[in-house]
Write a protein that holds these residues in place. Structure first.
Motif, PDB file in Angstrom:
ATOM      1  N   ASP A  73       0.828  -1.211   0.000  1.00  0.00           N
ATOM      2  CA  ASP A  73       0.000   0.000   0.000  1.00  0.00           C
ATOM      3  C   ASP A  73       0.861   1.260   0.000  1.00  0.00           C
ATOM      4  N   ARG A  74       1.892   1.291   0.848  1.00  0.00           N
ATOM      5  CA  ARG A  74       2.800   2.442   0.885  1.00  0.00           C
ATOM      6  C   ARG A  74       3.571   2.578  -0.422  1.00  0.00           C
ATOM      7  N   CYS A  75       3.924   1.437  -1.002  1.00  0.00           N
ATOM      8  CA  CYS A  75       4.655   1.455  -2.275  1.00  0.00           C
ATOM      9  C   CYS A  75       3.813   2.078  -3.378  1.00  0.00           C
ATOM     10  N   VAL A  76       2.558   1.673  -3.470  1.00  0.00           N
ATOM     11  CA  VAL A  76       1.665   2.224  -4.494  1.00  0.00           C
ATOM     12  C   VAL A  76       1.423   3.709  -4.244  1.00  0.00           C
ATOM     13  N   ALA A  77       1.242   4.089  -2.967  1.00  0.00           N
ATOM     14  CA  ALA A  77       0.971   5.489  -2.629  1.00  0.00           C
ATOM     15  C   ALA A  77       2.126   6.403  -3.012  1.00  0.00           C
ATOM     16  N   ILE A  78       3.360   5.938  -2.863  1.00  0.00           N
ATOM     17  CA  ILE A  78       4.529   6.781  -3.132  1.00  0.00           C
ATOM     18  C   ILE A  78       5.009   6.653  -4.578  1.00  0.00           C
ATOM     19  N   CYS A  79       4.959   5.429  -5.101  1.00  0.00           N
ATOM     20  CA  CYS A  79       5.487   5.208  -6.458  1.00  0.00           C
ATOM     21  C   CYS A  79       4.456   5.495  -7.548  1.00  0.00           C
ATOM     22  N   LYS A  80       3.167   5.311  -7.243  1.00  0.00           N
ATOM     23  CA  LYS A  80       2.095   5.546  -8.222  1.00  0.00           C
ATOM     24  C   LYS A  80       1.018   6.449  -7.610  1.00  0.00           C
ATOM     25  N   PRO A  81       1.379   7.655  -7.205  1.00  0.00           N
ATOM     26  CA  PRO A  81       0.409   8.496  -6.473  1.00  0.00           C
ATOM     27  C   PRO A  81      -0.837   8.855  -7.282  1.00  0.00           C
ATOM     28  N   THR A 134      -7.232   4.468  -7.495  1.00  0.00           N
ATOM     29  CA  THR A 134      -7.812   3.533  -8.459  1.00  0.00           C
ATOM     30  C   THR A 134      -7.373   2.104  -8.167  1.00  0.00           C
ATOM     31  N   ILE A 135      -6.075   1.965  -7.855  1.00  0.00           N
ATOM     32  CA  ILE A 135      -5.528   0.630  -7.579  1.00  0.00           C
ATOM     33  C   ILE A 135      -5.984   0.119  -6.217  1.00  0.00           C
ATOM     34  N   MET A 136      -5.785   0.938  -5.177  1.00  0.00           N
ATOM     35  CA  MET A 136      -6.106   0.528  -3.809  1.00  0.00           C
ATOM     36  C   MET A 136      -7.503   1.008  -3.423  1.00  0.00           C
ATOM     37  N   ASN A 137      -8.501   0.536  -4.155  1.00  0.00           N
ATOM     38  CA  ASN A 137      -9.878   0.876  -3.801  1.00  0.00           C
ATOM     39  C   ASN A 137     -10.391  -0.066  -2.712  1.00  0.00           C
ATOM     40  N   LEU A 138     -11.624   0.181  -2.260  1.00  0.00           N
ATOM     41  CA  LEU A 138     -12.180  -0.601  -1.151  1.00  0.00           C
ATOM     42  C   LEU A 138     -12.279  -2.082  -1.507  1.00  0.00           C
ATOM     43  N   ARG A 139     -12.640  -2.382  -2.735  1.00  0.00           N
ATOM     44  CA  ARG A 139     -12.778  -3.783  -3.161  1.00  0.00           C
ATOM     45  C   ARG A 139     -11.428  -4.492  -3.109  1.00  0.00           C
ATOM     46  N   THR A 140     -10.384  -3.833  -3.605  1.00  0.00           N
ATOM     47  CA  THR A 140      -9.045  -4.423  -3.587  1.00  0.00           C
ATOM     48  C   THR A 140      -8.571  -4.654  -2.160  1.00  0.00           C
ATOM     49  N   CYS A 141      -8.764  -3.662  -1.298  1.00  0.00           N
ATOM     50  CA  CYS A 141      -8.345  -3.783   0.103  1.00  0.00           C
ATOM     51  C   CYS A 141      -9.065  -4.930   0.795  1.00  0.00           C
ATOM     52  N   THR A 142     -10.361  -5.030   0.560  1.00  0.00           N
ATOM     53  CA  THR A 142     -11.147  -6.102   1.186  1.00  0.00           C
ATOM     54  C   THR A 142     -10.699  -7.471   0.691  1.00  0.00           C
ATOM     55  N   SER A 177      11.515  -0.276  -3.906  1.00  0.00           N
ATOM     56  CA  SER A 177      10.881   0.616  -4.881  1.00  0.00           C
ATOM     57  C   SER A 177      10.627   1.991  -4.273  1.00  0.00           C
ATOM     58  N   ILE A 178      10.230   2.007  -2.996  1.00  0.00           N
ATOM     59  CA  ILE A 178       9.979   3.281  -2.307  1.00  0.00           C
ATOM     60  C   ILE A 178      11.262   4.098  -2.211  1.00  0.00           C
ATOM     61  N   VAL A 179      12.362   3.458  -1.822  1.00  0.00           N
ATOM     62  CA  VAL A 179      13.643   4.154  -1.678  1.00  0.00           C
ATOM     63  C   VAL A 179      14.085   4.744  -3.011  1.00  0.00           C
ATOM     64  N   VAL A 180      13.967   3.950  -4.082  1.00  0.00           N
ATOM     65  CA  VAL A 180      14.346   4.432  -5.412  1.00  0.00           C
ATOM     66  C   VAL A 180      13.514   5.651  -5.794  1.00  0.00           C
ATOM     67  N   THR A 181      12.218   5.607  -5.520  1.00  0.00           N
ATOM     68  CA  THR A 181      11.334   6.725  -5.848  1.00  0.00           C
ATOM     69  C   THR A 181      11.654   7.951  -5.012  1.00  0.00           C
ATOM     70  N   ILE A 182      11.910   7.754  -3.719  1.00  0.00           N
ATOM     71  CA  ILE A 182      12.212   8.881  -2.827  1.00  0.00           C
ATOM     72  C   ILE A 182      13.506   9.571  -3.244  1.00  0.00           C
ATOM     73  N   VAL A 183      14.508   8.798  -3.597  1.00  0.00           N
ATOM     74  CA  VAL A 183      15.803   9.358  -4.005  1.00  0.00           C
ATOM     75  C   VAL A 183      15.645  10.233  -5.252  1.00  0.00           C
ATOM     76  N   ARG A 184      14.704   9.885  -6.109  1.00  0.00           N
ATOM     77  CA  ARG A 184      14.504  10.629  -7.356  1.00  0.00           C
ATOM     78  C   ARG A 184      13.656  11.882  -7.187  1.00  0.00           C
ATOM     79  N   LEU A 185      13.069  12.067  -6.009  1.00  0.00           N
ATOM     80  CA  LEU A 185      12.247  13.263  -5.789  1.00  0.00           C
ATOM     81  C   LEU A 185      13.125  14.513  -5.848  1.00  0.00           C
TER      82      LEU A 185
END
Length: 310
Positions: free
Chosen positions: A119-127, A132-140, A218-226
């Motif tokens: 969830d954190r990876c999608v939030a940071i890498c695919k904001p 759309t990806i982490m909707n209620l149906r997917t989480c459930t 993936s999160i670290v790579v994305t953060i470094v590129r900010l």
């Protein structure tokens, strides 16, 4: 059960070296238990009632806190009874029920931690695609998949251990019923049960760890590129509390369960299990809320609503 099972109850050894400090230890652990329950119940309540926390991150956090309450409640009340009243006996059936609840919730916690990492990876890498990806149906579906897989695997291993013969020693060198000490007490051939318990522990912990490592890489790579330092600090702050919880959970559980011989280091297992059942659930609410401004805001609004209703 096999015919050779003659043990009707077990005796939990607890902490015999410090049993003379029973009242003091009872008070300390009672306070820790109440604080842990209060903190986790507050998180669950705030997540359920606050409009600002209707996101996948807090959905998973609320479920995690709820199961933390169940996790500690499966173990700590019996430990309190041992410290205060010296009631160390537990029936055969109750022992295996406690073992099942403890291992089931613990295993589910690891899978949930892996889901939270994704969830954190999608939030940071695919904001832009996060909602759309982490909707209620997917989480459930993710939660139901974790629960189903955990229930199936843990029922298998606990059922396997319960069918062993218990006809000799009945003293468990622990403060609660766990799979490793129970296997150690059996008077039948335990190689198959040991192998199964080790394999499932290794599978659950390793799979969740691999998913978590991939997600945070993936999160670290994305953060470094900010581009800006402020953005990098903000992105990392959303993951720092999760990383602290991860280190506590993986450290204690790898030490306890990922060993080919469950008979080894049973004494030191008690201290590691104490961290896992008392310290970690106590720290989790503090870790997850200390630097979280949204939770602070939701708590203030909840307090204001309570004052107004009065």
């Amino acid at each position: 059960m096999e015919n050779r099972t003659t043990v009707q109850e077990f005796t939990l050894e607890g902490f015999p070296a410090v049993q003379h400090l029973g009242r003091l230890l009872f008070s300390v652990h009672l306070l820790a238990y109440l604080a842990s329950m209060t903190g986790n119940v507050v998180i669950v309540s705030v997540v359920c009632t606050s409009a600002h926390l209707k996101t996948p991150m807090y959905f998973f956090l609320g479920i995690f806190s709820f199961f933390e309450c169940c996790f500690t409640s499966a173990v700590i009340p019996k430990l309190l009874a041992i410290f205060l009243l010296g009631k160390q006996t537990i029936s055969f059936v109750a022992c295996f029920i406690q073992a099942f609840i403890f291992v089931f919730i613990g295993a589910f916690g690891f899978l949930l931690i892996a889901v939270m990492s994704v969830d954190r990876c999608v939030a940071i890498c695919k904001p832009l695609h996060y909602h759309t990806i982490m909707n209620l149906r997917t989480c459930t579906l993710l939660i139901m998949a974790c629960l189903t897989m955990t229930f199936t695997l843990i029922t298998w291993v606990v059922g396997k251990v319960s069918r062993l013969s218990f006809c000799g020693p009945h003293v468990i060198p622990h403060f609660f019923c766990d799979i490793g000490p129970l296997i150690h007490l059996s008077c039948s051939d335990t190689r198959a049960a040991e192998t199964l318990a080790f394999s499932l522990a290794f599978l659950i912990i390793l799979s969740s760890l691999i998913i978590t490592i991939i997600a945070y890489s993936s999160i670290v790579v994305t953060i470094v590129r900010l581009p800006s330092a402020k953005e990098r600090q903000k992105a990392f702050s959303t993951c720092s509390s999760h990383l602290i919880v991860l280190s506590l959970m993986y450290g204690s559980c790898v030490f306890i369960y990922v060993k080919t011989k469950q008979t080894s280091r049973l004494e030191s297992n008690r201290e590691a299990a104490l961290v896992n059942t008392v310290v970690t659930p106590l720290l989790n609410p503090v870790i997850y809320t200390l630097r979280n401004k949204q939770v602070h805001r939701a708590l203030r609004e909840t307090v204001c609503r309570i004052k107004i209703s009065r």
